[in-house]
Design an enzyme around this catalytic site. Structure first.
Site, PDB file in Angstrom:
ATOM      1  N   ASP A  26       0.792  -1.230   0.000  1.00 30.49           N
ATOM      2  CA  ASP A  26       0.000   0.000   0.000  1.00 30.49           C
ATOM      3  C   ASP A  26       0.824   1.279   0.000  1.00 30.49           C
ATOM      4  N   LYS A  58       8.714  -7.752  -4.284  1.00 30.26           N
ATOM      5  CA  LYS A  58       7.292  -8.059  -4.541  1.00 30.26           C
ATOM      6  C   LYS A  58       6.840  -7.353  -5.818  1.00 30.26           C
ATOM      7  N   CYS A 150      -5.250   1.013  10.619  1.00 28.70           N
ATOM      8  CA  CYS A 150      -3.974   1.360  10.003  1.00 28.70           C
ATOM      9  C   CYS A 150      -4.107   2.670   9.228  1.00 28.70           C
ATOM     10  N   TRP A 188       7.846  -1.384   2.505  1.00 26.61           N
ATOM     11  CA  TRP A 188       7.668   0.068   2.417  1.00 26.61           C
ATOM     12  C   TRP A 188       8.995   0.728   2.011  1.00 26.61           C
ATOM     13  N   ASP A 209      11.046   0.164  20.430  1.00 29.95           N
ATOM     14  CA  ASP A 209      10.642  -1.161  19.939  1.00 29.95           C
ATOM     15  C   ASP A 209      11.084  -2.233  20.936  1.00 29.95           C
ATOM     16  N   PRO A 210      10.177  -3.168  21.287  1.00 28.67           N
ATOM     17  CA  PRO A 210      10.598  -4.253  22.181  1.00 28.67           C
ATOM     18  C   PRO A 210      11.592  -5.216  21.528  1.00 28.67           C
ATOM     19  N   ARG A 211      11.852  -5.009  20.252  1.00 27.98           N
ATOM     20  CA  ARG A 211      12.787  -5.846  19.508  1.00 27.98           C
ATOM     21  C   ARG A 211      13.941  -4.967  19.050  1.00 27.98           C
ATOM     22  N   ASP A 230       3.509   2.504  24.740  1.00 28.37           N
ATOM     23  CA  ASP A 230       3.962   3.726  24.047  1.00 28.37           C
ATOM     24  C   ASP A 230       3.343   5.000  24.614  1.00 28.37           C
TER      25      ASP A 230
HETATM   26  N1  MGD Z   1       6.901  -6.615   3.014  1.00 30.22           N
HETATM   27  C1  MGD Z   1       5.880  -6.004   3.593  1.00 30.22           C
HETATM   28  N2  MGD Z   1       5.945  -4.674   3.814  1.00 30.22           N
HETATM   29  C2  MGD Z   1       4.901  -4.049   4.407  1.00 30.22           C
HETATM   30  C3  MGD Z   1       3.710  -4.728   4.736  1.00 30.22           C
HETATM   31  C4  MGD Z   1       3.675  -6.132   4.507  1.00 30.22           C
HETATM   32  O1  MGD Z   1       2.683  -6.814   4.810  1.00 30.22           O
HETATM   33  N3  MGD Z   1       4.767  -6.713   3.935  1.00 30.22           N
HETATM   34  N4  MGD Z   1       2.648  -4.053   5.270  1.00 30.22           N
HETATM   35  C5  MGD Z   1       2.654  -2.625   5.162  1.00 30.22           C
HETATM   36  C6  MGD Z   1       1.714  -2.092   6.160  1.00 30.22           C
HETATM   37  S1  MGD Z   1       0.069  -2.012   5.740  1.00 30.22           S
HETATM   38  C7  MGD Z   1       2.106  -1.690   7.346  1.00 30.22           C
HETATM   39  S2  MGD Z   1       0.950  -1.106   8.428  1.00 30.22           S
HETATM   40  C8  MGD Z   1       3.513  -1.658   7.722  1.00 30.22           C
HETATM   41  C9  MGD Z   1       3.749  -2.344   9.042  1.00 30.22           C
HETATM   42  O2  MGD Z   1       5.100  -2.519   9.241  1.00 30.22           O
HETATM   43  P1  MGD Z   1       5.850  -1.874  10.445  1.00 30.22           P
HETATM   44  O3  MGD Z   1       5.465  -0.474  10.637  1.00 30.22           O
HETATM   45  O4  MGD Z   1       7.278  -2.099  10.307  1.00 30.22           O
HETATM   46  O5  MGD Z   1       5.202  -2.721  11.628  1.00 30.22           O
HETATM   47  P2  MGD Z   1       5.418  -4.247  12.047  1.00 30.22           P
HETATM   48  O6  MGD Z   1       6.302  -4.926  11.044  1.00 30.22           O
HETATM   49  O7  MGD Z   1       4.132  -4.837  12.314  1.00 30.22           O
HETATM   50  O8  MGD Z   1       6.180  -4.125  13.424  1.00 30.22           O
HETATM   51  C10 MGD Z   1       7.265  -3.262  13.554  1.00 30.22           C
HETATM   52  C11 MGD Z   1       7.875  -3.358  14.916  1.00 30.22           C
HETATM   53  O9  MGD Z   1       6.940  -3.026  15.939  1.00 30.22           O
HETATM   54  C12 MGD Z   1       7.411  -3.611  17.131  1.00 30.22           C
HETATM   55  N5  MGD Z   1       6.361  -3.596  18.154  1.00 30.22           N
HETATM   56  C13 MGD Z   1       5.451  -4.553  18.458  1.00 30.22           C
HETATM   57  N6  MGD Z   1       4.641  -4.128  19.451  1.00 30.22           N
HETATM   58  C14 MGD Z   1       5.049  -2.878  19.782  1.00 30.22           C
HETATM   59  C15 MGD Z   1       4.586  -1.908  20.727  1.00 30.22           C
HETATM   60  O10 MGD Z   1       3.618  -2.097  21.457  1.00 30.22           O
HETATM   61  N7  MGD Z   1       5.245  -0.710  20.756  1.00 30.22           N
HETATM   62  C16 MGD Z   1       6.317  -0.449  19.955  1.00 30.22           C
HETATM   63  N8  MGD Z   1       6.885   0.732  20.058  1.00 30.22           N
HETATM   64  N9  MGD Z   1       6.773  -1.355  19.076  1.00 30.22           N
HETATM   65  C17 MGD Z   1       6.140  -2.540  18.973  1.00 30.22           C
HETATM   66  C18 MGD Z   1       7.858  -4.988  16.668  1.00 30.22           C
HETATM   67  O11 MGD Z   1       8.816  -5.520  17.541  1.00 30.22           O
HETATM   68  C19 MGD Z   1       8.419  -4.714  15.272  1.00 30.22           C
HETATM   69  O12 MGD Z   1       9.813  -4.668  15.258  1.00 30.22           O
HETATM   70  O13 MGD Z   1       4.315  -2.333   6.774  1.00 30.22           O
HETATM   71  C20 MGD Z   1       4.021  -2.060   5.438  1.00 30.22           C
HETATM   72  N10 MGD Z   1       5.007  -2.717   4.658  1.00 30.22           N
HETATM   73  N1  MGD Z   2      -5.669  -9.543  12.608  1.00 32.01           N
HETATM   74  C1  MGD Z   2      -5.052  -8.517  12.017  1.00 32.01           C
HETATM   75  N2  MGD Z   2      -5.757  -7.695  11.215  1.00 32.01           N
HETATM   76  C2  MGD Z   2      -5.134  -6.686  10.573  1.00 32.01           C
HETATM   77  C3  MGD Z   2      -3.767  -6.435  10.749  1.00 32.01           C
HETATM   78  C4  MGD Z   2      -3.045  -7.292  11.627  1.00 32.01           C
HETATM   79  O1  MGD Z   2      -1.832  -7.132  11.847  1.00 32.01           O
HETATM   80  N3  MGD Z   2      -3.710  -8.316  12.230  1.00 32.01           N
HETATM   81  N4  MGD Z   2      -3.165  -5.404  10.069  1.00 32.01           N
HETATM   82  C5  MGD Z   2      -3.997  -4.306   9.617  1.00 32.01           C
HETATM   83  C6  MGD Z   2      -3.291  -3.511   8.618  1.00 32.01           C
HETATM   84  S1  MGD Z   2      -1.825  -2.788   9.116  1.00 32.01           S
HETATM   85  C7  MGD Z   2      -3.762  -3.295   7.375  1.00 32.01           C
HETATM   86  S2  MGD Z   2      -2.954  -2.198   6.356  1.00 32.01           S
HETATM   87  C8  MGD Z   2      -4.983  -3.977   6.878  1.00 32.01           C
HETATM   88  C9  MGD Z   2      -4.757  -4.494   5.473  1.00 32.01           C
HETATM   89  O2  MGD Z   2      -5.912  -4.966   4.938  1.00 32.01           O
HETATM   90  P1  MGD Z   2      -5.959  -5.254   3.351  1.00 32.01           P
HETATM   91  O3  MGD Z   2      -5.153  -4.269   2.612  1.00 32.01           O
HETATM   92  O4  MGD Z   2      -7.372  -5.379   2.977  1.00 32.01           O
HETATM   93  O5  MGD Z   2      -5.157  -6.601   3.183  1.00 32.01           O
HETATM   94  P2  MGD Z   2      -5.707  -8.094   3.103  1.00 32.01           P
HETATM   95  O6  MGD Z   2      -6.766  -8.325   4.108  1.00 32.01           O
HETATM   96  O7  MGD Z   2      -4.526  -8.961   3.089  1.00 32.01           O
HETATM   97  O8  MGD Z   2      -6.483  -8.185   1.710  1.00 32.01           O
HETATM   98  C10 MGD Z   2      -5.987  -7.800   0.489  1.00 32.01           C
HETATM   99  C11 MGD Z   2      -6.704  -8.681  -0.539  1.00 32.01           C
HETATM  100  O9  MGD Z   2      -6.770  -7.959  -1.765  1.00 32.01           O
HETATM  101  C12 MGD Z   2      -6.578  -8.859  -2.829  1.00 32.01           C
HETATM  102  N5  MGD Z   2      -6.114  -8.063  -3.984  1.00 32.01           N
HETATM  103  C13 MGD Z   2      -4.861  -7.688  -4.287  1.00 32.01           C
HETATM  104  N6  MGD Z   2      -4.839  -6.903  -5.390  1.00 32.01           N
HETATM  105  C14 MGD Z   2      -6.138  -6.777  -5.795  1.00 32.01           C
HETATM  106  C15 MGD Z   2      -6.773  -6.072  -6.849  1.00 32.01           C
HETATM  107  O10 MGD Z   2      -6.111  -5.408  -7.652  1.00 32.01           O
HETATM  108  N7  MGD Z   2      -8.118  -6.160  -6.952  1.00 32.01           N
HETATM  109  C16 MGD Z   2      -8.855  -6.888  -6.053  1.00 32.01           C
HETATM  110  N8  MGD Z   2     -10.169  -6.910  -6.180  1.00 32.01           N
HETATM  111  N9  MGD Z   2      -8.275  -7.569  -5.035  1.00 32.01           N
HETATM  112  C17 MGD Z   2      -6.946  -7.503  -4.899  1.00 32.01           C
HETATM  113  C18 MGD Z   2      -5.561  -9.849  -2.300  1.00 32.01           C
HETATM  114  O11 MGD Z   2      -5.650 -11.076  -3.003  1.00 32.01           O
HETATM  115  C19 MGD Z   2      -5.958  -9.961  -0.829  1.00 32.01           C
HETATM  116  O12 MGD Z   2      -6.797 -11.045  -0.597  1.00 32.01           O
HETATM  117  O13 MGD Z   2      -5.273  -5.075   7.717  1.00 32.01           O
HETATM  118  C20 MGD Z   2      -5.350  -4.735   9.073  1.00 32.01           C
HETATM  119  N10 MGD Z   2      -5.868  -5.888   9.752  1.00 32.01           N
HETATM  120  S1  SF4 Z   3       7.415  -1.554  -1.701  1.00 27.98           S
HETATM  121 FE1  SF4 Z   3       7.351  -3.215  -3.238  1.00 27.98          FE
HETATM  122  S2  SF4 Z   3       5.274  -4.080  -3.158  1.00 27.98           S
HETATM  123 FE2  SF4 Z   3       5.244  -2.079  -2.116  1.00 27.98          FE
HETATM  124  S3  SF4 Z   3       4.569  -0.644  -3.697  1.00 27.98           S
HETATM  125 FE3  SF4 Z   3       6.849  -0.656  -3.688  1.00 27.98          FE
HETATM  126  S4  SF4 Z   3       7.421  -2.194  -5.226  1.00 27.98           S
HETATM  127 FE4  SF4 Z   3       5.255  -2.515  -4.760  1.00 27.98          FE
HETATM  128 MO    MO Z   4      -1.102  -1.354   7.479  1.00 24.90          MO
END
Ligand code: MGD
Ligand code: MGD
Ligand code: SF4
Ligand code: MO
Length: 745
Positions: A26, A58, A150, A188, A209-211, A230
């Site tokens: 995203d 990716k 989020c 990201w 971060d706890p890690r 936090d």
């Molecule tokens: N490859 C990849 N990249 C992504 C995503 C993905 O699914 N895959 N998702 C994207 C999205 S939507 C999001 S929201 C971000 C999330 O990605 P990040 O913002 O990096 O969050 P996380 O990877 O969930 O966790 C990051 C850190 O939070 C720490 N943490 C856990 N609990 C706590 C707490 O209570 N307090 C504090 N201070 N730290 C804590 C964990 O130890 C961990 O090191 O990444 C984005 N980028």
């Molecule tokens: N339990 C739990 N819930 C969470 C989180 C967590 O850590 N734990 N994290 C939260 C966070 S940080 C975020 S950002 C949200 C993310 O929530 P979402 O962004 O909704 O991510 P997903 O639920 O993985 O669903 C994405 C779906 O979109 C589909 N998809 C991908 N590309 C396309 C497209 O071009 N068209 C269509 N129609 N479908 C597509 C994929 O196959 C996948 O099934 O979830 C939140 N919910």
């Molecule tokens: S970080 Fe990777 S998956 Fe995310 S938007 Fe950029 S190229 Fe695409």
């Molecule tokens: Mo997210």
């Protein structure tokens, strides 16, 4: 109808390259996509050297994703029991007609509020607000999204504090603070690159971060706090900054209200108390607070961590408050209020929030109980948004007018406070993407109509009545506006051919509106026409935009509030929030401890640490990515592993008071002792047909947490994912899962 391509009939391959906005995660990197005869062959870095580093593996796997043999290509209609995963292929037209008829029946029987939608918007990309437009015209306020956990919720809470939502001025910052947030080279990537550039320019960094995360390894100061604390830490910072007069007195005096109240509240958090709550040294906390406050331009980039805590509203507000009292709001090197791009109509404008009656808006689930990001707060802010930003309804990051998802699923499951009987999920794996997966399953089993708009058969789609194949970013035209988070516009061009029966979300909502008799309110015949309409104020069309540029960037303007004031009831930054006070909540920020650990559940468990190869619940079926991380892992400290008899790479069972999951163990020094990490979003597409819902209940973090009021943030109704009590023990591999295969491709 098949078009004959002259180049193709002459035996020549037709190659096209266009600009893309990647939606595999995203953050929306700008890339280049090349196709041959309409099939994606290559996705690569941008041709502008300033953008070229913004790409991860990716993104380059897009050809494998977009051309995947299991990609959904034809609309499917359920046969047999819900969830049995048995389907009949039907035409797009038949699907739309049947869905329209069945949705009308639900609306006629239970009222329009009985229609709920969950979508995350960034991957379907082309909604242009038409989902809300459809719902508003029908009369349903019950739209929710992954952004409720989020960024969308941060946007809403920031808005009630200072009328807009910030993004760091990364290019000029001298210091940045990461509350858990841990961007990496393949997670990201653009934010990772910007943080690295800031460090290279000499910026200091504080990581909480706890890690010992990847970002913590590079930090000037690492505060290894206990998960979920936090807000206490930030209250400690506020106290240090006020006591030591490190705040911007002039800005506070001229532009803030509630400073004296805030000061009194901070007095409840002396450093020895904060050190005790957070489990870190008091001096280090004070040093970090000084480093942040004394930097000439410091930023606290948005973090998802504080979006998913029991006191999330306070944690988010404290970040806003720190930005404000240190004079970093809309300031060079601090945080920018981008405002809107004047040349592009917002999604909110297309959403028609005045068309749904105030009575129906007030039925939005969460409106009366957890109002912070619902219509209720948005209604209070209307005149102030209008005055400062020119529009009454501005749905920033799609999160300022949403229903609360937990309340939505409760209404779907139990009819409480009223029945919700039709549920559409678009680009969202809803079953696994909110807390309390067992309740979501019950909710879905209790529906009269479920429609999933998807590109793969996910566990959520398996529970649908109709599965509508979606198009992907290489197949559609779009101009992305970061959901009003920034004012930048970025071009995405259709260079590939979508499956004939696939639809964009634009097509889906438009055709459904026509089938239900209000198509006149959807006057656009094509996606490009909607974009033209949105671009009208700029005097250009989509074709002109793309002929001229791939981006539109507005020159930065700082300290705009000097002319307009802030879009809050007082016109100032509300350190003490009048809106929260009026709604019956504590107007000041506070720390609320998570449920305590006990002999029965001695560990603090947190969901998160995203895995590089996957976005959220996606891509487990993409071989080239899955091979990088074949199975999910708990992270456990070596002393805890020894105490529990856990072995690296062997299976373990994690239990909370609400559910249990199994995954492998990864023993890591870097995690704080007493903490366990659970990754988000694991299911096993390769077990489809053998294991129920392809293993959606085996390893999913969403089964571990509930959403009863005692574990929800008061103001938003956000679940606590960061530090809930659990226990862990060795176990056998779950049935059917002993040899995890690696996806299919
Ligand atoms: N490859 C990849 N990249 C992504 C995503 C993905 O699914 N895959 N998702 C994207 C999205 S939507 C999001 S929201 C971000 C999330 O990605 P990040 O913002 O990096 O969050 P996380 O990877 O969930 O966790 C990051 C850190 O939070 C720490 N943490 C856990 N609990 C706590 C707490 O209570 N307090 C504090 N201070 N730290 C804590 C964990 O130890 C961990 O090191 O990444 C984005 N980028
Ligand atoms: N339990 C739990 N819930 C969470 C989180 C967590 O850590 N734990 N994290 C939260 C966070 S940080 C975020 S950002 C949200 C993310 O929530 P979402 O962004 O909704 O991510 P997903 O639920 O993985 O669903 C994405 C779906 O979109 C589909 N998809 C991908 N590309 C396309 C497209 O071009 N068209 C269509 N129609 N479908 C597509 C994929 O196959 C996948 O099934 O979830 C939140 N919910
Ligand atoms: S970080 Fe990777 S998956 Fe995310 S938007 Fe950029 S190229 Fe695409
Ligand atoms: Mo997210």
């Amino acid at each position: 109808m098949t078009m004959t391509d002259p180049a193709r009939s002459a035996g020549k391959t037709k190659t096209r390259t266009g600009y893309s906005v990647c939606t595999i995660c995203d953050i929306g990197c700008q890339l280049r996509t090349t196709t041959e005869d309409g099939v994606v062959k290559k996705v690569e870095q941008h041709d502008n050297p300033l953008l070229a580093k913004n790409i991860c593996y990716k993104g380059t796997a897009a050809p494998q994703i977009h051309n995947h043999p299991e990609r959904l290509r034809v609309p499917l209609k359920r046969m047999g029991e819900r969830g049995a995963d048995q389907w009949e292929e039907i035409s797009y037209q038949q699907a739309i007609e049947e869905i329209a008829e069945r949705l009308q029946t639900v609306v006629d029987t239970h009222g329009p509020e009985a229609f709920g939608v969950s979508t995350s918007g960034w991957n379907t990309q082309t909604t242009h607000g038409l989902d809300r437009r459809f719902m508003n015209l029908l009369g349903s306020p019950n739209w929710t999204s992954g952004v409720s956990l989020c960024a969308g919720n941060t946007a809403a809470v920031s808005r009630l504090t200072y009328g807009w939502y910030t993004l760091p001025d990364f290019d000029n910052t001298k210091c940045f603070v990461l509350l858990g947030h841990n961007p990496r080279k393949h997670s990201w990537t653009p934010i990772y690159n910007r943080l690295d550039s800031a460090r290279a320019r000499g910026a200091t960094s504080i990581v909480v971060d706890p890690r010992l995360s990847e970002q913590a390894e590079k930090a000037t100061i690492h505060l290894q706090i206990k998960a979920g604390t936090d807000a206490a830490l930030l209250l400690g910072w506020v106290k240090v900054i006020i006591d030591e007069k490190l705040y911007d007195e002039k800005f506070v005096e001229e532009w803030c209200v509630g400073f004296e109240d805030l000061k009194r509240r901070a007095d409840d958090y002396p450093l020895d108390r904060v050190a005790e709550i957070c489990g870190v040294d008091a001096d280090l906390i004070a040093r970090a607070a000084r480093m942040y406050a004394e930097a000439d331009g410091a930023a606290i980039p948005w973090t998802p961590i504080t979006d998913m805590q029991l006191d999330s509203t306070s944690s988010i507000r404290l970040q806003c408050i720190l930005r404000a009292i240190t004079g970093n709001v809309d300031a060079v090197g601090g945080e920018r209020f981008f405002g809107l791009n004047p040349g592009y109509r917002t999604e909110s404008e297309l959403q028609l929030h005045d068309e749904i009656s105030p009575e129906q808006r007030a039925k939005q689930l969460g409106y009366s109980t957890h109002p912070a990001y619902t219509y209720r707060t948005a209604e209070i802010l209307r005149p102030h948004m209008k005055k400062v930003w020119g529009h009454e309804w501005i749905d920033m990051v799609m999160g300022c007018h949403m229903a609360n998802p937990s309340e939505l699923f409760r209404a779907m499951a139990d009819g409480d406070p009223y029945p919700v009987k039709a549920f559409f999920t678009l680009g969202n794996n809803s079953l696994m993407s909110y807390p309390n997966q067992h309740q979501i399953l019950r909710a879905m089993l209790n529906q009269d109509l479920i429609v999933a708009h998807e590109i793969f058969m996910t566990p959520t789609a398996m529970l649908a009545d109709y599965v509508m194949p979606g198009d992907v970013f290489s197949e559609r035209n779009h101009i992305a506006d970061s959901w009003a988070w920034t004012s930048n516009l970025t071009l995405n061009e259709a260079v590939a051919t979508a499956p004939e029966e696939a639809s964009s979300s634009f097509r889906f909502w438009t055709d459904l509106a026509h089938a239900m008799g209000f198509g006149d309110r959807f006057p656009w015949n094509s996606l490009e026409e909607v974009i033209d309409y949105r671009l009208e104020p700029s005097g250009t069309t989509f074709e002109e935009f793309r002929a001229e540029k791939y981006m539109d960037v507005q020159p930065p303007k700082y300290r705009k509030y000097r002319k307009t004031g802030f879009a809050t009831p007082s016109g100032k930054v509300e350190l003490s929030s009048s809106i929260l006070g009026d709604l019956g909540f504590d107007p000041l920020p506070y720390h609320r401890p998570a449920p305590a650990t006990s002999d029965e559940f001695p560990y603090r468990v947190f969901s998160g640490v995203r895995e590089d190869p996957f976005f959220q619940t996606g891509q487990r079926n993409i071989g080239v990515l899955r091979r990088r991380v074949p199975a999910p892992h708990f992270f456990v400290h070596p002393d805890d592993a020894a105490a529990e008899g856990l072995v690296d790479e062997e299976w373990a069972l994690l239990e909370t008071a609400h559910g249990e999951v199994r995954m492998k163990v990864s023993i890591q020094d870097s995690i704080r002792q007493g903490h366990i990490r659970v990754p988000h979003g694991w299911w096993y597409p390769e077990t489809r047909g053998e294991v129920d819902l392809a293993g959606a209940f085996v390893s999913s973090d969403a089964v571990l947490t509930v959403d009863t009021d005692d574990v929800l943030d008061y103001e938003q109704g956000i679940p606590h994912f960061k530090g809930y009590p659990g226990r862990i023990s060795p176990c056998d591999a779950p049935e059917g899962m002993s040899s995890i295969t690696l996806g299919t491709e």
